[in-house]
Scaffold this motif. Structure first.
Motif, PDB file in Angstrom:
ATOM      1  N   PRO A 152       0.845  -1.198   0.000  1.00 17.66           N
ATOM      2  CA  PRO A 152       0.000   0.000   0.000  1.00 17.66           C
ATOM      3  C   PRO A 152       0.878   1.246   0.000  1.00 17.66           C
ATOM      4  CG  PRO A 152      -0.119  -1.131   2.118  1.00 17.66           C
ATOM      5  CD  PRO A 152       0.734  -1.968   1.225  1.00 17.66           C
ATOM      6  N   GLU A 153       0.309   2.374  -0.364  1.00 17.81           N
ATOM      7  CA  GLU A 153       1.102   3.611  -0.510  1.00 17.81           C
ATOM      8  C   GLU A 153       1.798   4.038   0.772  1.00 17.81           C
ATOM      9  OE1 GLU A 153       0.202   6.803   0.893  1.00 17.81           O
ATOM     10  OE2 GLU A 153      -1.634   6.064   1.783  1.00 17.81           O
ATOM     11  N   TRP A 154       1.263   3.695   1.914  1.00 18.08           N
ATOM     12  CA  TRP A 154       1.854   4.129   3.178  1.00 18.08           C
ATOM     13  C   TRP A 154       2.975   3.203   3.663  1.00 18.08           C
ATOM     14  CZ3 TRP A 154       1.170   0.099   6.354  1.00 18.08           C
ATOM     15  CH2 TRP A 154       0.051  -0.706   6.150  1.00 18.08           C
ATOM     16  N   ALA A 155       3.106   2.026   3.088  1.00 19.25           N
ATOM     17  CA  ALA A 155       4.129   1.072   3.550  1.00 19.25           C
ATOM     18  C   ALA A 155       5.533   1.599   3.241  1.00 19.25           C
ATOM     19  CB  ALA A 155       3.916  -0.288   2.894  1.00 19.25           C
ATOM     20  N   GLY A 156       6.449   1.318   4.116  1.00 20.69           N
ATOM     21  CA  GLY A 156       7.828   1.726   3.922  1.00 20.69           C
ATOM     22  C   GLY A 156       8.160   3.096   4.501  1.00 20.69           C
ATOM     23  N   ARG A 157       7.166   3.756   5.013  1.00 21.92           N
ATOM     24  CA  ARG A 157       7.409   5.079   5.601  1.00 21.92           C
ATOM     25  C   ARG A 157       7.910   4.941   7.028  1.00 21.92           C
ATOM     26  NH1 ARG A 157       1.996   8.380   3.784  1.00 21.92           N
ATOM     27  NH2 ARG A 157       2.388   8.274   1.546  1.00 21.92           N
ATOM     28  N   GLY A 158       8.681   5.893   7.453  1.00 21.00           N
ATOM     29  CA  GLY A 158       9.166   5.935   8.825  1.00 21.00           C
ATOM     30  C   GLY A 158       8.303   6.847   9.665  1.00 21.00           C
ATOM     31  N   ILE A 159       8.776   7.135  10.827  1.00 17.25           N
ATOM     32  CA  ILE A 159       8.068   8.027  11.738  1.00 17.25           C
ATOM     33  C   ILE A 159       8.212   9.454  11.252  1.00 17.25           C
ATOM     34  CG2 ILE A 159       8.058   8.930  14.102  1.00 17.25           C
ATOM     35  CD1 ILE A 159       9.008   6.166  15.004  1.00 17.25           C
ATOM     36  N   THR A 160       7.110  10.195  11.316  1.00 19.32           N
ATOM     37  CA  THR A 160       7.112  11.596  10.898  1.00 19.32           C
ATOM     38  C   THR A 160       8.018  12.400  11.818  1.00 19.32           C
ATOM     39  OG1 THR A 160       4.842  11.337  10.128  1.00 19.32           O
ATOM     40  CG2 THR A 160       5.630  13.587  10.455  1.00 19.32           C
ATOM     41  N   PRO A 161       8.973  13.134  11.235  1.00 18.96           N
ATOM     42  CA  PRO A 161       9.884  13.916  12.080  1.00 18.96           C
ATOM     43  C   PRO A 161       9.151  15.039  12.824  1.00 18.96           C
ATOM     44  CG  PRO A 161      10.602  13.897   9.764  1.00 18.96           C
ATOM     45  CD  PRO A 161       9.273  13.257   9.832  1.00 18.96           C
ATOM     46  N   VAL A 162       9.611  15.304  14.017  1.00 11.54           N
ATOM     47  CA  VAL A 162       9.110  16.410  14.823  1.00 11.54           C
ATOM     48  C   VAL A 162      10.286  17.349  15.047  1.00 11.54           C
ATOM     49  CG1 VAL A 162       8.154  17.041  17.076  1.00 11.54           C
ATOM     50  CG2 VAL A 162       7.422  14.926  15.969  1.00 11.54           C
ATOM     51  N   PRO A 163      10.076  18.649  14.860  1.00  8.64           N
ATOM     52  CA  PRO A 163      11.197  19.578  15.082  1.00  8.64           C
ATOM     53  C   PRO A 163      11.733  19.488  16.510  1.00  8.64           C
ATOM     54  CG  PRO A 163       9.273  20.705  14.156  1.00  8.64           C
ATOM     55  CD  PRO A 163       8.843  19.321  14.492  1.00  8.64           C
ATOM     56  N   ALA A 164      13.024  19.633  16.658  1.00 11.41           N
ATOM     57  CA  ALA A 164      13.636  19.609  17.974  1.00 11.41           C
ATOM     58  C   ALA A 164      13.145  20.807  18.770  1.00 11.41           C
ATOM     59  CB  ALA A 164      15.150  19.668  17.836  1.00 11.41           C
ATOM     60  N   VAL A 165      13.026  20.612  20.071  1.00 12.02           N
ATOM     61  CA  VAL A 165      12.632  21.683  20.962  1.00 12.02           C
ATOM     62  C   VAL A 165      13.900  22.397  21.426  1.00 12.02           C
ATOM     63  CG1 VAL A 165      11.501  22.270  23.138  1.00 12.02           C
ATOM     64  CG2 VAL A 165      10.611  20.399  21.729  1.00 12.02           C
ATOM     65  N   LEU A 166      13.954  23.690  21.195  1.00 16.32           N
ATOM     66  CA  LEU A 166      15.119  24.460  21.608  1.00 16.32           C
ATOM     67  C   LEU A 166      14.804  25.193  22.916  1.00 16.32           C
ATOM     68  CD1 LEU A 166      16.060  25.960  18.147  1.00 16.32           C
ATOM     69  CD2 LEU A 166      17.004  23.945  19.255  1.00 16.32           C
ATOM     70  N   HIS A 167      15.737  25.131  23.826  1.00 16.73           N
ATOM     71  CA  HIS A 167      15.543  25.806  25.128  1.00 16.73           C
ATOM     72  C   HIS A 167      16.350  27.065  25.164  1.00 16.73           C
ATOM     73  CE1 HIS A 167      13.352  22.481  26.879  1.00 16.73           C
ATOM     74  NE2 HIS A 167      14.229  21.685  26.329  1.00 16.73           N
TER      75      HIS A 167
END
Length: 167
Positions: A152-167
């Motif tokens: 299916p079209e979604w197979a092979g995808r990884g986890i959606t990146p989330v921007p790093a939190v900057l302190h």
């Protein structure tokens, strides 16, 4: 969310959710989704001739080396689950599988069944005596290849990146 109608030609593993698998949020705990998927892999191995007798006789088995789980919908207590297993690819020593966890009791009038989770995995055929990969027996490779479907079209995808939190 709904999925496709379940093709009769693909193996199905069935399991009822046990009370002890329910977490503090009142639904199936994430570890038990993976447990049920593991049982579905075992059922596929049996279907392909890589069953307990084969493992005892040869010392060979499938080893999962990579997995990606998508949790799409909560599953409640005592739900009846079915897992549809598709082979996305197979070669001499490895197989790429896709499990789709379904709620067959919620099948709609048009034959669609809700997909509540998916697991995509890569497994190697390993000789436990040597710890090295080993070619599939011809019969097992043929049975696995017979279960091949396009991804299916979604197979092979990884986890959606989330921007790093900057302190």
């Amino acid at each position: 969310m709904t999925g496709e109608a379940v093709p009769a030609s693909l193996p199905l593993f069935r399991q009822r959710v046990r009370e002890e698998w329910i977490d503090y949020n009142g639904h199936l705990s994430e570890a038990y989704y993976v447990l049920v998927f593991g049982f579905a892999t075992d059922a596929l191995m049996d279907h392909a001739g890589l069953d307990a007798a084969y493992r005892e006789r040869t010392g060979c088995s499938l080893y999962t080396v990579e997995a990606h789980v998508r949790y799409l919908r909560e599953v409640g207590p005592r739900a009846d689950l079915a897992v549809r297993t598709t082979v996305l690819g197979v070669d001499g020593k490895k197989v790429r599988l896709l499990h789709e966890m379904l709620l067959p009791q919620e099948e709609s009038a048009d034959g669609t069944v809700p997909v509540v989770a998916t697991e995509e995995l890569m497994a190697l055929h390993v000789d436990g005596g040597t710890g090295r990969t080993s070619p599939f027996p011809e019969r097992a490779a043929g049975r696995l290849a017979a279960l091949h479907r396009d991804a299916p079209e979604w197979a092979g995808r990884g986890i959606t990146p989330v921007p790093a939190v900057l302190h």
